[in-house]
Design an enzyme around this catalytic site. Structure first.
Site, PDB file in Angstrom:
ATOM      1  N   HIS A 138       0.913  -1.668   0.010  1.00  0.00           N
ATOM      2  CA  HIS A 138      -0.447   0.491  -0.158  1.00  0.00           C
ATOM      3  C   HIS A 138       0.553   1.539  -0.135  1.00  0.00           C
ATOM      4  O   HIS A 138       0.048   2.870   0.182  1.00  0.00           O
ATOM      5  CB  HIS A 138      -1.222  -0.087   1.056  1.00  0.00           C
ATOM      6  CG  HIS A 138      -0.186  -0.348   2.336  1.00  0.00           C
ATOM      7  ND1 HIS A 138       0.045  -0.658   3.621  1.00  0.00           N
ATOM      8  CD2 HIS A 138      -0.109   1.719   3.161  1.00  0.00           C
ATOM      9  CE1 HIS A 138       0.707  -0.098   4.258  1.00  0.00           C
ATOM     10  NE2 HIS A 138       0.547   1.251   4.231  1.00  0.00           N
ATOM     11  N   ASP A 158      -0.093  -7.646   1.537  1.00  0.00           N
ATOM     12  CA  ASP A 158       0.702  -6.895   1.555  1.00  0.00           C
ATOM     13  C   ASP A 158       2.363  -6.475   1.672  1.00  0.00           C
ATOM     14  O   ASP A 158       2.863  -5.521   2.505  1.00  0.00           O
ATOM     15  CB  ASP A 158      -0.021  -6.024   2.758  1.00  0.00           C
ATOM     16  CG  ASP A 158      -0.086  -3.763   3.126  1.00  0.00           C
ATOM     17  OD1 ASP A 158       0.331  -3.407   1.471  1.00  0.00           O
ATOM     18  OD2 ASP A 158       0.484  -3.631   3.772  1.00  0.00           O
ATOM     19  N   SER A 166       4.784   1.582   8.191  1.00  0.00           N
ATOM     20  CA  SER A 166       4.197   1.181   6.685  1.00  0.00           C
ATOM     21  C   SER A 166       5.946   0.775   6.323  1.00  0.00           C
ATOM     22  O   SER A 166       6.304   1.815   6.020  1.00  0.00           O
ATOM     23  CB  SER A 166       3.472   1.551   6.376  1.00  0.00           C
ATOM     24  OG  SER A 166       2.279   1.661   7.185  1.00  0.00           O
ATOM     25  N   GLY A 198     -13.206 -16.751  -5.086  1.00  0.00           N
ATOM     26  CA  GLY A 198     -14.172 -15.983  -5.689  1.00  0.00           C
ATOM     27  C   GLY A 198     -15.143 -16.499  -4.725  1.00  0.00           C
ATOM     28  O   GLY A 198     -16.619 -16.346  -5.117  1.00  0.00           O
ATOM     29  N   ILE A 199     -15.203 -16.676  -3.250  1.00  0.00           N
ATOM     30  CA  ILE A 199     -16.383 -16.783  -2.652  1.00  0.00           C
ATOM     31  C   ILE A 199     -15.821 -15.265  -1.368  1.00  0.00           C
ATOM     32  O   ILE A 199     -14.918 -15.930  -0.905  1.00  0.00           O
ATOM     33  CB  ILE A 199     -16.938 -18.229  -2.248  1.00  0.00           C
ATOM     34  CG1 ILE A 199     -16.233 -18.316  -1.459  1.00  0.00           C
ATOM     35  CG2 ILE A 199     -17.296 -18.624  -3.027  1.00  0.00           C
ATOM     36  CD1 ILE A 199     -16.713 -20.020  -0.874  1.00  0.00           C
TER      37      ILE A 199
END
Length: 360
Positions: free
Chosen positions: A100, A134, A217, A272-273
């Site tokens: 990020h 990340d 971060s 995809g759930i």
């Protein structure tokens, strides 16, 4: 000096040991440094952490994202848009930070610059990234030798001291400390560049109360010996929230980094759930489906309300176990699902797609 015959059996091994030790140091001087570090670190005072900081801090860098001039070669004046931290993992310039932190792929007018502890500034480039953990891997533009951090060999325990090193609010390198509050906290990665789901997922995050502020971060979370135990990634913030920060364990960092260096990305299966975010109070275990991605591989096969109980013959107790099974599988893998639908047990097969490594 007269040496008695009785002393010879004791002095000869000592003399041989000294000769061998000198020979080893002459052939490989780095052995002496390692031995010195071991002897020194074994006597570290619990009242201070200067040894750990002095060992780890040279391996932590400041990271700046700047807007380039119209020629796309040099940063415009006063153009720094964000600042963060990174950790040197390899002497040839491999640096790990948070995904990020780095510019999106649709921001060609942005560039990344790395500043070492001694003030040297270098341009950096993205090797690859992974939003699920990340993590982003950078490499510097210059042919230089950097000081890599030492990864911890053992996983941290709850209650261990932890030191966070980074560049909070662009103040410059700063050290904060706390303890390991929890381990194996779930997190499914970035939902957007500014939002992370800490509830479930692949990270198995380390939780610490060492202050992790904006700009920390991508920085290092180290133990009292200066060894890396994690990469700082996020913290809870709010009027009534304090001392809840998270770091990605070094084992996962190295696994993701190695995969990115090999393939430029992390190859991970996508089902995809999503679950319905409920926890059954009875003895029934499994994952209740709450959402099916209409463009995902499970659409039309698995349905909202289905209870997934087994995957490839393995019992699934919760959503974390399901995510682990899917994320450790490669794209195009065919997985067998045992589900309960309207009171009946059914078998379904789904061919995994490739997970998207970014949110751009």
């Amino acid at each position: 000096m007269i040496i008695s015959k009785k002393s010879l059996p004791f002095l000869i091994p000592v003399a041989v040991g000294v000769i061998v030790g000198v020979a080893v140091l002459l052939i490989k001087p780095s052995t002496g440094k390692k031995l010195g570090d071991l002897i020194y670190s074994s006597g570290i005072s619990t009242e201070g952490y200067s040894y750990a900081v002095n060992k780890a801090a040279p391996s932590v860098v400041n990271i700046y994202v700047a807007t380039l001039k119209e020629d796309y070669t040099t940063p415009a004046p006063n153009s720094i848009t964000s600042s963060a931290s990174g950790v040197i993992m390899d002497k040839h310039g491999i640096i790990v930070t948070n995904y990020h932190v780095v510019p999106s792929g649709n921001e060609p007018n942005k560039a990344i610059f790395v500043q070492t502890r001694d003030g040297k500034v270098m341009k950096a480039f993205v090797v690859g990234c992974d939003r699920r953990t990340d993590i982003a891997v950078l490499t510097v533009s210059e042919d230089t030798t950097l000081t890599p951090i030492t990864p911890a060999k053992n996983e941290p325990n709850i209650g261990d001291i932890a030191l966070a090193i980074g560049n909070p609010n662009n103040l410059g390198q700063t050290v904060t400390h706390g303890i390991i509050s929890a381990v194996s906290r779930s997190g499914s990665g970035l939902l957007s560049k500014d939002q992370m789901n800490i509830r479930q997922g692949v990270q198995a995050l380390i939780q610490t109360d060492a202050p992790i502020n904006q700009g920390n971060s991508g920085g290092a979370l180290v133990d009292t010996r200066g060894n890396l135990i994690g990469i700082n990634t996020a913290s809870f913030s709010g009027d009534n929230t304090y001392g809840i920060g998270f770091a990605i364990p070094v084992k996962m960092v190295r696994e993701v980094m190695d995969e990115i260096l090999r393939h430029g990305k992390v190859e991970r299966g996508y089902l995809g759930i999503s679950d319905d975010e409920t926890t059954a109070l009875d003895s029934e275990s499994g994952v209740r489906i709450g959402y099916v991605d209409p463009e995902g591989p499970a659409f039309g096969i698995l349905k909202i309300g289905d209870l997934i109980t087994k995957v490839d013959g393995y019992s699934v107790q919760n959503v974390r176990e399901l995510i682990d099974l899917v994320s450790k599988s490669k794209p195009n893998t065919v997985m067998n699902f045992e589900i309960k639908r309207e009171g009946k047990v059914k078998q379904e097969k789904v061919t995994l797609a490739e997970d998207n490594t970014s949110v751009d």
